[in-house]
Write a protein that holds these residues in place. Structure first.
Motif, PDB file in Angstrom:
ATOM      1  N   ALA A  25       0.845  -1.194   0.000  1.00 47.02           N
ATOM      2  CA  ALA A  25       0.000   0.000   0.000  1.00 47.02           C
ATOM      3  C   ALA A  25       0.878   1.242   0.000  1.00 47.02           C
ATOM      4  CB  ALA A  25      -0.923  -0.001   1.213  1.00 47.02           C
ATOM      5  N   ARG A  26       0.281   2.334  -0.438  1.00 41.19           N
ATOM      6  CA  ARG A  26       0.980   3.616  -0.454  1.00 41.19           C
ATOM      7  C   ARG A  26       0.172   4.621   0.361  1.00 41.19           C
ATOM      8  NH1 ARG A  26       4.377   6.615  -4.082  1.00 41.19           N
ATOM      9  NH2 ARG A  26       4.409   4.887  -5.564  1.00 41.19           N
ATOM     10  N   GLU A  27       0.844   5.305   1.254  1.00 46.80           N
ATOM     11  CA  GLU A  27       0.218   6.359   2.041  1.00 46.80           C
ATOM     12  C   GLU A  27       0.167   7.633   1.189  1.00 46.80           C
ATOM     13  OE1 GLU A  27      -1.079   7.957   5.986  1.00 46.80           O
ATOM     14  OE2 GLU A  27      -0.719   5.912   5.282  1.00 46.80           O
ATOM     15  N   LEU A  28      -1.013   8.218   1.060  1.00 41.04           N
ATOM     16  CA  LEU A  28      -1.173   9.474   0.336  1.00 41.04           C
ATOM     17  C   LEU A  28      -1.514  10.579   1.337  1.00 41.04           C
ATOM     18  CD1 LEU A  28      -3.411   8.297  -2.657  1.00 41.04           C
ATOM     19  CD2 LEU A  28      -0.909   8.344  -2.525  1.00 41.04           C
ATOM     20  N   THR A  29      -0.757  11.654   1.312  1.00 39.80           N
ATOM     21  CA  THR A  29      -1.061  12.811   2.145  1.00 39.80           C
ATOM     22  C   THR A  29      -1.055  14.053   1.265  1.00 39.80           C
ATOM     23  OG1 THR A  29       1.273  13.095   2.751  1.00 39.80           O
ATOM     24  CG2 THR A  29      -0.097  11.789   4.242  1.00 39.80           C
ATOM     25  N   PHE A  30      -1.979  14.949   1.529  1.00 41.45           N
ATOM     26  CA  PHE A  30      -2.109  16.161   0.732  1.00 41.45           C
ATOM     27  C   PHE A  30      -2.921  17.168   1.525  1.00 41.45           C
ATOM     28  CE2 PHE A  30      -5.130  12.866  -0.356  1.00 41.45           C
ATOM     29  CZ  PHE A  30      -6.364  13.494  -0.257  1.00 41.45           C
ATOM     30  N   ARG A  31      -2.854  18.410   1.096  1.00 43.53           N
ATOM     31  CA  ARG A  31      -3.559  19.474   1.801  1.00 43.53           C
ATOM     32  C   ARG A  31      -4.859  19.812   1.088  1.00 43.53           C
ATOM     33  NH1 ARG A  31      -0.726  21.001   5.921  1.00 43.53           N
ATOM     34  NH2 ARG A  31      -2.258  22.584   6.478  1.00 43.53           N
ATOM     35  N   VAL A  32      -5.875  20.057   1.893  1.00 42.48           N
ATOM     36  CA  VAL A  32      -7.159  20.558   1.407  1.00 42.48           C
ATOM     37  C   VAL A  32      -7.440  21.821   2.205  1.00 42.48           C
ATOM     38  CG1 VAL A  32      -9.613  20.108   1.097  1.00 42.48           C
ATOM     39  CG2 VAL A  32      -7.969  18.232   0.855  1.00 42.48           C
ATOM     40  N   GLY A  33      -7.244  22.958   1.581  1.00 40.52           N
ATOM     41  CA  GLY A  33      -7.294  24.196   2.342  1.00 40.52           C
ATOM     42  C   GLY A  33      -6.172  24.201   3.364  1.00 40.52           C
ATOM     43  N   ALA A  34      -6.525  24.439   4.630  1.00 43.00           N
ATOM     44  CA  ALA A  34      -5.521  24.459   5.694  1.00 43.00           C
ATOM     45  C   ALA A  34      -5.318  23.095   6.334  1.00 43.00           C
ATOM     46  CB  ALA A  34      -5.940  25.463   6.769  1.00 43.00           C
ATOM     47  N   ALA A  35      -6.127  22.112   5.941  1.00 42.79           N
ATOM     48  CA  ALA A  35      -6.081  20.797   6.590  1.00 42.79           C
ATOM     49  C   ALA A  35      -5.182  19.834   5.828  1.00 42.79           C
ATOM     50  CB  ALA A  35      -7.496  20.222   6.693  1.00 42.79           C
ATOM     51  N   GLU A  36      -4.421  19.031   6.574  1.00 44.00           N
ATOM     52  CA  GLU A  36      -3.664  17.948   5.963  1.00 44.00           C
ATOM     53  C   GLU A  36      -4.517  16.686   6.026  1.00 44.00           C
ATOM     54  OE1 GLU A  36       0.363  15.486   6.916  1.00 44.00           O
ATOM     55  OE2 GLU A  36       0.596  17.621   6.450  1.00 44.00           O
ATOM     56  N   ARG A  37      -4.732  16.056   4.894  1.00 47.54           N
ATOM     57  CA  ARG A  37      -5.602  14.891   4.808  1.00 47.54           C
ATOM     58  C   ARG A  37      -4.815  13.692   4.287  1.00 47.54           C
ATOM     59  NH1 ARG A  37     -11.090  16.588   4.750  1.00 47.54           N
ATOM     60  NH2 ARG A  37     -11.536  14.345   4.923  1.00 47.54           N
ATOM     61  N   ARG A  38      -5.410  12.502   4.428  1.00 38.66           N
ATOM     62  CA  ARG A  38      -4.711  11.290   4.020  1.00 38.66           C
ATOM     63  C   ARG A  38      -5.674  10.298   3.391  1.00 38.66           C
ATOM     64  NH1 ARG A  38      -4.985   6.610   7.731  1.00 38.66           N
ATOM     65  NH2 ARG A  38      -3.034   5.828   6.852  1.00 38.66           N
ATOM     66  N   ALA A  39      -5.097   9.316   2.708  1.00 34.92           N
ATOM     67  CA  ALA A  39      -5.804   8.169   2.170  1.00 34.92           C
ATOM     68  C   ALA A  39      -4.780   7.065   1.984  1.00 34.92           C
ATOM     69  CB  ALA A  39      -6.489   8.516   0.847  1.00 34.92           C
ATOM     70  N   VAL A  40      -5.246   5.829   1.802  1.00 35.54           N
ATOM     71  CA  VAL A  40      -4.367   4.684   1.617  1.00 35.54           C
ATOM     72  C   VAL A  40      -4.682   4.034   0.277  1.00 35.54           C
ATOM     73  CG1 VAL A  40      -3.635   2.446   2.518  1.00 35.54           C
ATOM     74  CG2 VAL A  40      -4.226   4.297   4.108  1.00 35.54           C
ATOM     75  N   LEU A  41      -3.681   3.956  -0.593  1.00 35.44           N
ATOM     76  CA  LEU A  41      -3.817   3.385  -1.929  1.00 35.44           C
ATOM     77  C   LEU A  41      -3.234   1.977  -1.941  1.00 35.44           C
ATOM     78  CD1 LEU A  41      -4.168   3.380  -5.050  1.00 35.44           C
ATOM     79  CD2 LEU A  41      -2.045   4.703  -5.181  1.00 35.44           C
ATOM     80  N   VAL A  42      -4.037   1.016  -2.380  1.00 34.37           N
ATOM     81  CA  VAL A  42      -3.622  -0.389  -2.422  1.00 34.37           C
ATOM     82  C   VAL A  42      -3.656  -0.881  -3.864  1.00 34.37           C
ATOM     83  CG1 VAL A  42      -4.189  -2.733  -1.647  1.00 34.37           C
ATOM     84  CG2 VAL A  42      -4.492  -0.791  -0.083  1.00 34.37           C
ATOM     85  N   ASN A  43      -2.623  -1.620  -4.249  1.00 31.02           N
ATOM     86  CA  ASN A  43      -2.528  -2.231  -5.578  1.00 31.02           C
ATOM     87  C   ASN A  43      -2.487  -1.185  -6.689  1.00 31.02           C
ATOM     88  OD1 ASN A  43      -2.260  -4.653  -7.067  1.00 31.02           O
ATOM     89  ND2 ASN A  43      -4.381  -4.552  -7.708  1.00 31.02           N
ATOM     90  N   GLU A  44      -1.570  -0.258  -6.548  1.00 24.92           N
ATOM     91  CA  GLU A  44      -1.380   0.793  -7.550  1.00 24.92           C
ATOM     92  C   GLU A  44      -0.963   0.184  -8.884  1.00 24.92           C
ATOM     93  OE1 GLU A  44       1.148   4.971  -8.035  1.00 24.92           O
ATOM     94  OE2 GLU A  44       1.530   3.620  -6.347  1.00 24.92           O
ATOM     95  N   ALA A  45      -1.435   0.759  -9.960  1.00 20.30           N
ATOM     96  CA  ALA A  45      -1.071   0.276 -11.287  1.00 20.30           C
ATOM     97  C   ALA A  45       0.418   0.480 -11.529  1.00 20.30           C
ATOM     98  CB  ALA A  45      -1.877   1.008 -12.357  1.00 20.30           C
ATOM     99  N   PRO A  46       1.080  -0.475 -12.187  1.00 17.01           N
ATOM    100  CA  PRO A  46       2.492  -0.291 -12.518  1.00 17.01           C
ATOM    101  C   PRO A  46       2.667   0.740 -13.619  1.00 17.01           C
ATOM    102  CG  PRO A  46       1.666  -2.306 -13.505  1.00 17.01           C
ATOM    103  CD  PRO A  46       0.557  -1.774 -12.646  1.00 17.01           C
ATOM    104  N   ALA A  47       3.883   1.191 -13.804  1.00 17.65           N
ATOM    105  CA  ALA A  47       4.186   2.166 -14.851  1.00 17.65           C
ATOM    106  C   ALA A  47       3.748   1.631 -16.205  1.00 17.65           C
ATOM    107  CB  ALA A  47       5.676   2.477 -14.864  1.00 17.65           C
TER     108      ALA A  47
END
Length: 401
Positions: A25-47
Motif C-alpha cells: 500500500a501507499r500512504e497518500l497525504t495532501f492538503r485541502v485548504g488548511a487541513a492535511e488529509r490522508r488516504a491509503v492506496l492499495v494495488n497501484e497500477a504499474p508504470a
C-alpha cells in the motif's frame, strides 16, 4: 471478563490489520485548504498501465485503516486487477473519523470540506497514480455511504458508478448532472439507519442528526428519476435478499436496490460489534460491490459497458491552455466567465469538440457536465447554461456550510 473480551477484540483487529497489510500500500497525504488529509492506496497500477479505482469510505467511527482491515478489498483488488483507495474523514476522537454530509456529525467534524477532499483525491489519483479516469467508483458504509450519496449528487461527472451501503440521504436538493449507475444495499433490521427513514433508533446517532433520513423508497425514486431508469423493476429474491433492478433507458443508467430482510447495520459479511445488531451475512460486501462496478465505464455524457468493443479510448493528458494565435485567434475563442470557460474553438465552427476542450487544458469531466444533449460537442448555449448550473451548484454548496 470485560478485559478478556477487550483483549480478544484487540488481538482480532490486529490480526485482521496484518492480513490486510500483506498487500503493498501507499500512504497518500495532501492538503485541502488548511487541513492535511490522508488516504491509503492499495494495488497501484504499474508504470505504463492504468487501472480502475474503487474509493472506499469508512463509517462515522472508523478510519481508512480499519475499513481496509474489515472489508476484504485488498485481495479482491489484486485478483481482479483494480486499485482500491481507503479515504479518511476528519478526526473527532482518537482513531475515529467522520464525514461532513451537512446533516450528520456537524458537531464532530465541523466545517470540513469533504467535497474538496474527494475532488483533490480523485484528481491526484488520475494525475499521479495511474487511475483510469473513466472507471472511478465509490462505495462506503453508514456515514461513508451518506458521503457517497452527497458526493455523487454533486460530482456525478467524476464517477462511473456508486454503491452506498447501509446509508441514507438527507435531502434531494442536489441533482446529479449525469445519470450514474447506483447499487443501494440496506438491511431491513437496521435500527441505526432504518429503511423507513426518520431519526436513528440509536440515541447517540439521533443526537448527531440535523435532519431525518429520507426513506429507502424515496431515495430509490429519486435515483430512478435522476438516472432515467425504467420504473418497472425486475425483482429477484434469493434467501433473505431481495434485489430490485430498474434497467437503464436510452441515455440513462441502472438503479438497483438490494434489501436483506434479516440484515442490520454494518459492512456486509463482517461480525457484529453489538448483540442486538447483526450486519448482512448473505454475502461479502466487497465482492457484491465489485460485481456491480466492473462492467461500468464513464464516457463523456454517458455510462456504458466496459467491454472492449464499447470502451472509449482514454483521453490524452491535458495540455497547458494554448495561447491565442496571431491574427485574431482570441476573437474566435469561446470564453464564458468562470473556471470552466477557457476553451478554444480551434476550427472556428462555433462549437467545441472534446479534442478542442482537452487541447485547451480542460478536464474531460467538465466536458461531460456541459454537454447537455450528449452529442459530443459543446455549443455556445451549452457553455453558457453549463456555467450557470455550475455557479448555482457552488452557491448552494456555499449556503449549506
Amino acid at each position: 471478563m470485560r478485559l478478556v473480551i477487550a483483549a480478544f477484540l484487540a488481538a482480532a483487529f490486529a490480526h485482521a490489520t496484518a492480513l490486510a497489510q500483506s498487500v503493498p500500500a501507499r500512504e497518500l497525504t495532501f492538503r485541502v485548504g488548511a487541513a492535511e488529509r490522508r488516504a491509503v492506496l492499495v494495488n497501484e497500477a504499474p508504470a505504463g498501465e492504468v487501472r480502475p479505482v474503487v474509493l472506499v469510505l469508512h463509517g462515522g467511527r472508523g478510519s481508512a485503516d480499519r475499513q481496509r482491515a474489515r472489508t476484504g478489498f485488498d485481495d479482491l483488488a489484486v485478483a481482479e486487477g483494480f486499485s482500491v483507495v481507503f479515504a479518511q474523514g476528519t478526526q473527532w476522537q482518537p482513531e475515529q473519523y467522520g464525514w461532513n454530509t451537512g446533516y450528520l456529525m456537524r458537531g464532530q467534524v465541523g466545517s470540513a470540506d469533504d467535497i474538496a477532499y474527494l475532488d483533490t483525491l480523485i484528481d491526484l489519483l488520475v494525475a499521479q497514480h495511474r487511475a483510469d479516469p473513466t472507471r472511478i467508483y465509490m462505495t462506503g458504509g453508514s456515514n461513508g455511504a451518506m458521503m457517497t450519496f452527497v458526493y455523487a449528487a454533486k460530482r456525478a461527472e467524476k464517477l462511473a458508478a456508486i454503491a452506498p451501503i447501509v446509508g441514507a440521504m438527507f435531502t434531494f436538493e442536489d441533482k446529479p448532472a449525469l445519470p450514474l449507475p447506483i447499487l443501494m444495499i440496506n438491511g431491513a433490521k437496521d435500527g441505526e439507519v432504518p429503511i423507513t427513514g426518520g431519526m436513528s433508533r440509536n440515541p447517540m446517532v439521533a443526537g448527531a442528526q440535523a435532519a431525518p433520513y429520507k426513506s429507502l423508497e424515496e431515495t430509490v425514486n429519486f435515483w430512478i428519476a435522476a438516472n432515467r431508469s425504467d420504473r418497472t423493476p425486475v425483482v429477484e429474491t434469493q434467501g433473505s435478499v431481495t434485489t430490485r433492478t430498474y434497467a437503464a433507458q436510452p441515455g440513462g443508467a441502472v438503479t438497483v436496490a438490494l434489501v436483506d430482510a434479516v440484515g442490520g447495520h454494518g459492512w456486509p459479511g463482517t461480525v457484529s460489534n453489538r448483540e442486538e445488531n447483526t450486519p448482512i451475512q448473505s454475502f461479502r460486501g466487497a465482492e457484491r460491490v465489485w460485481a456491480f462496478f466492473k462492467d461500468k465505464r464513464r464516457v463523456p455524457g454517458a455510462v456504458v459497458s466496459a467491454s472492449p468493443s464499447a470502451a472509449a479510448p482514454l483521453a490524452p493528458p491535458a495540455a497547458a491552455p494554448a495561447a491565442p494565435a496571431p491574427g485574431g485567434m482570441a476573437g474566435r475563442s469561446i470564453r464564458p466567465e468562470g473556471r470552466a470557460g477557457a476553451e478554444v474553438d480551434a476550427d472556428g465552427d462555433g462549437v467545441v469538440s472534446l479534442g478542442e476542450w482537452l487541447g485547451a487544458g480542460r478536464r474531460e469531466q467538465g466536458f461531460a457536465f456541459m454537454d447537455a444533449d450528449r452529442d459530443g460537442k459543446l455549443t455556445r448555449a451549452e457553455l453558457r447554461d453549463g456555467m450557470a448550473r455550475l455557479q448555482e451548484m457552488r452557491a448552494r454548496r456555499g449556503g449549506q456550510r
